[in-house]
Design a protein around this motif. Sequence first.
Motif, PDB file in Angstrom:
ATOM      1  N   SER A   1      40.930  37.178  35.523  1.00 42.72           N
ATOM      2  CA  SER A   1      41.047  37.574  36.930  1.00 42.72           C
ATOM      3  C   SER A   1      42.253  36.936  37.611  1.00 42.72           C
ATOM      4  O   SER A   1      42.768  37.473  38.590  1.00 42.72           O
ATOM      5  CB  SER A   1      39.760  37.262  37.697  1.00 42.72           C
TER       6      SER A   1
ATOM      7  N   ASN B   1      34.730  41.968  39.544  1.00 44.59           N
ATOM      8  CA  ASN B   1      34.576  40.619  38.970  1.00 44.59           C
ATOM      9  C   ASN B   1      33.148  40.114  39.182  1.00 44.59           C
ATOM     10  O   ASN B   1      32.514  39.582  38.265  1.00 44.59           O
ATOM     11  CB  ASN B   1      35.550  39.633  39.619  1.00 44.59           C
TER      12      ASN B   1
ATOM     13  N   GLU C   1      32.979  37.022  32.524  1.00 42.61           N
ATOM     14  CA  GLU C   1      34.137  37.087  33.410  1.00 42.61           C
ATOM     15  C   GLU C   1      35.215  37.937  32.746  1.00 42.61           C
ATOM     16  O   GLU C   1      35.256  38.043  31.513  1.00 42.61           O
ATOM     17  CB  GLU C   1      34.658  35.696  33.735  1.00 42.61           C
TER      18      GLU C   1
END
Length: 153
Positions: free
Chosen positions: A87, A128, A138
């Motif tokens: 991310s 996310n 994740e």
Amino acid sequence: MWGELHEEKEIVITLPEPIDAGIGNRLFRELRATLHYDVYSFDAQCSESWQSESILHIQLFAGGEEVDAQEDFDAIHASYPLATRPSSDQSTALRSLSNIIAKFNGLACYQGQSFSVQAIQSDWDSCNSDLLKEWGEEPGSKSLRRMIEENYA
């Protein structure tokens, strides 16, 4: 079978006029894109073996049909591999997208809405959260990659 794993997120950039392949190549190279024979990508600085090596995958279109990098084009489809990149790469991808839009003087949309870094980041943050809450994974994790592969097996 797994549910929604948020593999890729696509941004469509419509150009005001067709771009000559040579000019397009120069512009993409100025933006630091890599040409892989007939398609462009924006490479990640580093990646694990299970992660996508690219932050953005680029597909070119002319008249609604996909074309190779050696052909003139009037639209760019940029895909961010959300599930297979950490991310922390999302802001880098959004900066690259903003640069592509500006360099090509294009109009971009995401999920049918006008391009907005804040709106896209908000959607990606929701993705996310969904991955963490629904699957305990994740973006960019090895086990999420395994889940994606099982989805297509």
